[in-house]
Design an enzyme around this catalytic site. Structure first.
Site, PDB file in Angstrom:
ATOM      1  N   HIS A  76       0.835  -1.221   0.000  1.00 35.48           N
ATOM      2  CA  HIS A  76       0.000   0.000   0.000  1.00 35.48           C
ATOM      3  C   HIS A  76       0.866   1.265   0.000  1.00 35.48           C
ATOM      4  O   HIS A  76       0.437   2.301   0.481  1.00 35.48           O
ATOM      5  CB  HIS A  76      -0.957   0.025   1.208  1.00 35.48           C
ATOM      6  CG  HIS A  76      -1.697  -1.262   1.412  1.00 35.48           C
ATOM      7  ND1 HIS A  76      -2.928  -1.518   0.840  1.00 35.48           N
ATOM      8  CD2 HIS A  76      -1.368  -2.382   2.098  1.00 35.48           C
ATOM      9  CE1 HIS A  76      -3.328  -2.736   1.181  1.00 35.48           C
ATOM     10  NE2 HIS A  76      -2.393  -3.287   1.937  1.00 35.48           N
ATOM     11  N   SER A 130      15.764  21.449 -16.456  1.00 37.10           N
ATOM     12  CA  SER A 130      14.583  22.271 -16.709  1.00 37.10           C
ATOM     13  C   SER A 130      15.031  23.575 -17.337  1.00 37.10           C
ATOM     14  O   SER A 130      16.123  24.066 -17.047  1.00 37.10           O
ATOM     15  CB  SER A 130      13.862  22.535 -15.390  1.00 37.10           C
ATOM     16  OG  SER A 130      13.147  23.750 -15.465  1.00 37.10           O
ATOM     17  N   LYS A 137      16.931  21.530 -11.313  1.00 36.76           N
ATOM     18  CA  LYS A 137      16.225  20.294 -11.650  1.00 36.76           C
ATOM     19  C   LYS A 137      17.085  19.247 -12.348  1.00 36.76           C
ATOM     20  O   LYS A 137      17.930  19.553 -13.170  1.00 36.76           O
ATOM     21  CB  LYS A 137      15.017  20.607 -12.571  1.00 36.76           C
ATOM     22  CG  LYS A 137      13.853  21.280 -11.889  1.00 36.76           C
ATOM     23  CD  LYS A 137      13.249  20.492 -10.749  1.00 36.76           C
ATOM     24  CE  LYS A 137      12.382  19.349 -11.202  1.00 36.76           C
ATOM     25  NZ  LYS A 137      11.123  19.787 -11.809  1.00 36.76           N
ATOM     26  N   GLU A 162      10.090   8.368 -17.223  1.00 35.23           N
ATOM     27  CA  GLU A 162       8.715   8.850 -17.423  1.00 35.23           C
ATOM     28  C   GLU A 162       8.230   8.516 -18.828  1.00 35.23           C
ATOM     29  O   GLU A 162       7.076   8.159 -19.044  1.00 35.23           O
ATOM     30  CB  GLU A 162       8.650  10.357 -17.202  1.00 35.23           C
ATOM     31  CG  GLU A 162       8.891  10.767 -15.758  1.00 35.23           C
ATOM     32  CD  GLU A 162       9.164  12.262 -15.643  1.00 35.23           C
ATOM     33  OE1 GLU A 162       8.256  13.055 -15.920  1.00 35.23           O
ATOM     34  OE2 GLU A 162      10.295  12.630 -15.275  1.00 35.23           O
ATOM     35  N   TYR A 204      -8.028 -13.351 -47.055  1.00 37.36           N
ATOM     36  CA  TYR A 204      -7.453 -12.010 -47.010  1.00 37.36           C
ATOM     37  C   TYR A 204      -8.527 -10.940 -47.193  1.00 37.36           C
ATOM     38  O   TYR A 204      -9.422 -11.062 -48.035  1.00 37.36           O
ATOM     39  CB  TYR A 204      -6.369 -11.827 -48.092  1.00 37.36           C
ATOM     40  CG  TYR A 204      -5.765 -10.438 -48.045  1.00 37.36           C
ATOM     41  CD1 TYR A 204      -4.707 -10.157 -47.201  1.00 37.36           C
ATOM     42  CD2 TYR A 204      -6.295  -9.382 -48.797  1.00 37.36           C
ATOM     43  CE1 TYR A 204      -4.179  -8.872 -47.104  1.00 37.36           C
ATOM     44  CE2 TYR A 204      -5.777  -8.102 -48.714  1.00 37.36           C
ATOM     45  CZ  TYR A 204      -4.716  -7.853 -47.855  1.00 37.36           C
ATOM     46  OH  TYR A 204      -4.209  -6.580 -47.746  1.00 37.36           O
TER      47      TYR A 204
END
Ligand code: ARG
Length: 463
Positions: free
Chosen positions: A158, A279, A285, A292, A319
Site C-alpha cells: 500500500h 529544466s 532540476k 517517465e 485475405y
C-alpha cells in the site's frame, strides 16, 4: 493510367490520386523491402528448381533481385506511391532492371502470401533482437542485485513501510518478470517461424511448387498447413503485441519506482546525468525523463494491441484489405520495445544506489513491528495476542514520537516477561532481513541461491 497498374487489365478508369493514396501502404511498408526481396529470392529459386521457370529466366530474376537488395542496403531505392505497396514497387523496379521476364516472378504467388511471408520474416528477425535485449536487461538486474544483497531498504505494501527487505530481492522480483517476458517472446517466435509462402491468394496453386524448399531457403523452421490460415493469420502479431504490452507494463512499474526513488523524499537512487534532463526555468532540476517516457509509451503499445484485436474481430476468411492495418502498430511497437529495453538497461547500469539512505529509511519507522510480534510468538505467545500487544505499543510510541527500538527494556518487561535484552538485536532491520530465510524470501542466503539460479538460467538461454 489504369493499365499501368500491375492489376490494371480489368480496369477502364483510374483511381483518383487521393483515393489511391488512401489505399496505399508504401509510406510504411517500405520497411519490409529487404524481407520482400529475400522472400522473392527464395520463391524464384524454388520456381527454377521445380522447372516452373526456365533456368535462365530464374537466374535473370535472381540477379535482378540481388542487385535490388544491394541497392536497398546502400539506401539507393526510391519508392513511388503510384505502385501502392512494397510488393508492387519492387516488382516495378525489377521490371525496369531486367524487362518483362520480371513478370514471371509472381507465378504461383499472390500478394496475400507474399505480405504474410514478409511479416513473418520481419518479426522473426526483430523477435531475435528483442530476446537479446531482454537477456541484457536481466543481466544488468543481476549485476546490480549482486552489488546490493546486503543493502537494506523498506519493503512496501500500500506504499506504506511494511517490512525491511534487501534491495537485491526487490530487483530480483523484476528479474522474474523479465524472465517470463523472455519465455513468452520465445514462444511467440515459434508461431512466427512459419512460412505462409505458396498459399497463393487463398487456396494454393495449380503449379507444382515445393513449399518446403522455399521455407527452407528462407530459413523458416516450419510452414503453414492450411492455405486460408496462412494468408489470414495475424495471431503471431497479436501475440507479439500482447507480450509487448505485458513487457512494457513491467518496465513501467520499474520506471515508476525509479521515479519515486530519485525524488527528494526517497533519495534511494541517483540516476546518471546521461539519462536525466534539466529544466529550462529551474536550474536545480534533474528530471527522470527517460523513465517517465517509458511509462508514458506503455499507452501506445496497449493501443496497438487493441487496435489490431479490433481489426481482426469478425474478419471473414481469407485475405481482406483490413489486414493492411496490421503493420504500423507492429513497427511502432518493435521500435518502442527495443529502445525502452535499452534505456532501462542503461539507466539501471549507470545509477548510483544510495545505500545509507535506504538503510536509514528502514530504521526510522515501524517496519520492525512484525519482528517484535514474531519474537513473542516464538516464545509461546499466540500470534494474535502478540499482534494485539505490539499494535498498542506502536500506538503508544507514535504518541510519544519514538520507535520500537527506543522503548526501554523496563517498559518492554512490563508489557511481557517474555522479552529479554536480545530484543534490540531482533529489531534491527538487517536482522529482520537476514532471518527471513524461508524459500523465496528476502534472507541473504535465499538471495544468494536465487542469484546463482538466475545466472544458470541466463546461461541456458544463451543456447
Ligand atoms: N499492401 C497489402 C497489405 O499490406 C498487400 C496485400 C494486398 N493484397 C490484396 N489482395 N490487395 O495487406
Amino acid at each position: 493510367m489504369a493499365n499501368q497498374k500491375l492489376w490494371g487489365g480489368r480496369f477502364e478508369a483510374a483511381l483518383e490520386d487521393w483515393v489511391e493514396e488512401f489505399g496505399a501502404s508504401i509510406s510504411f511498408d517500405y520497411r519490409l523491402a529487404p524481407y520482400d526481396l529475400k522472400g522473392s529470392l527464395a520463391h524464384v529459386q524454388m520456381l527454377g528448381a521445380q522447372g516452373i521457370l526456365a533456368p535462365d529466366e530464374a537466374e535473370k530474376i535472381k540477379t535482378g533481385l540481388e542487385e535490388l537488395l544491394a541497392q536497398y542496403e546502400a539506401g539507393q531505392l526510391e519508392f513511388d506511391v503510384n505502385h501502392e505497396d512494397i510488393h508492387m514497387n519492387l516488382e516495378a523496379l525489377l521490371t525496369q532492371k531486367i524487362g518483362p521476364v520480371a513478370g514471371k516472378l509472381h507465378t504461383a504467388r499472390s500478394r496475400n502470401d507474399q505480405v504474410a511471408t514478409d511479416m513473418h520474416l520481419y518479426l522473426k528477425e526483430e523477435l531475435g533482437q528483442i530476446l537479446e535485449k531482454i537477456k541484457r536487461l536481466r543481466q544488468v538486474l543481476l549485476a546490480v542485485a549482486e552489488e546490493n544483497v546486503e543493502t537494506i531498504m523498506p519493503g512496501y505494501t500500500h506504499l506504506q513501510h511494511a517490512q525491511p527487505i534487501s534491495f537485491a530481492h526487490h530487483l530480483l522480483a523484476y528479474y522474474q518478470m523479465f524472465k517470463r517476458d523472455f519465455e513468452r517472446m520465445s514462444f511467440n517466435l515459434k508461431h512466427t517461424d512459419l512460412s505462409p509462402l505458396g498459399a497463393a491468394a487463398l487456396a494454393g496453386t495449380t503449379f507444382p511448387i515445393d513449399r518446403e524448399l522455399s521455407a527452407e531457403l528462407m530459413g523458416f523452421a516450419d510452414l503453414y498447413h492450411n492455405s486460408l490460415d496462412a494468408v489470414s493469420d495475424r495471431d503471431f502479431i497479436l501475440e507479439f503485441l500482447a507480450n509487448s504490452s505485458m513487457l512494457i507494463m513491467h518496465l513501467s512499474r520499474l520506471c515508476e519506482e525509479l521515479i519515486n526513488w530519485c525524488s527528494h523524499e526517497y533519495g534511494f537512487v541517483s540516476l546518471s546525468d546521461t539519462f536525466s534532463t534539466g529544466s529550462s526555468i529551474m536550474p536545480q532540476k534533474k528530471n527522470p525523463d527517460m523513465a517517465e517516457l517509458i511509462r508514458g509509451k506503455t499507452g501506445r503499445v496497449y493501443g496497438h494491441l487493441f487496435s489490431l484485436l479490433t481489426v481482426m474481430k469478425s474478419l471473414p476468411l481469407a485475405y481482406n484489405k483490413d489486414l493492411q492495418e496490421d503493420k504500423e502498430g507492429m513497427f511502432d511497437t518493435v521500435t518502442t520495445i527495443k529502445t525502452s529495453l535499452d534505456i532501462m538497461a542503461g539507466m539501471l547500469a549507470s545509477m548510483t544506489v544510495q545505500k545509507e539512505r535506504m538503510l536509514a529509511a528502514s530504521q526510522k519507522d515501524f517496519s520492525n513491528a512484525t519482528e517484535l510480534a514474531d519474537y513473542l510468538a516464538k516464545k509461546g505467545l499466540p500470534f494474535r495476542a502478540a499482534h494485539e500487544l505490539v499494535g498498542s505499543l506502536v500506538l503508544e510510541c507514535s504518541k510519544q514520537g519514538i520507535y520500537l527500538q527506543d522503548v526501554s527494556l523496563e517498559r518492554y518487561q512490563e508489557l511481557s516477561d517474555l522479552i529479554g535484552p536480545d530484543i534490540y538485536q531482533a529489531l534491527e532491520s538487517a536482522t529482520a532481513v537476514e532471518k527471513r530465510n524461508s524459500l523465496g524470501g528476502t534472507g541473504f542466503e535465499q538471495i544468494s541461491l536465487e542469484l546463482e539460479r538466475a545466472k544458470r538460467e541466463l546461461q541456458e538461454d544463451e543456447k
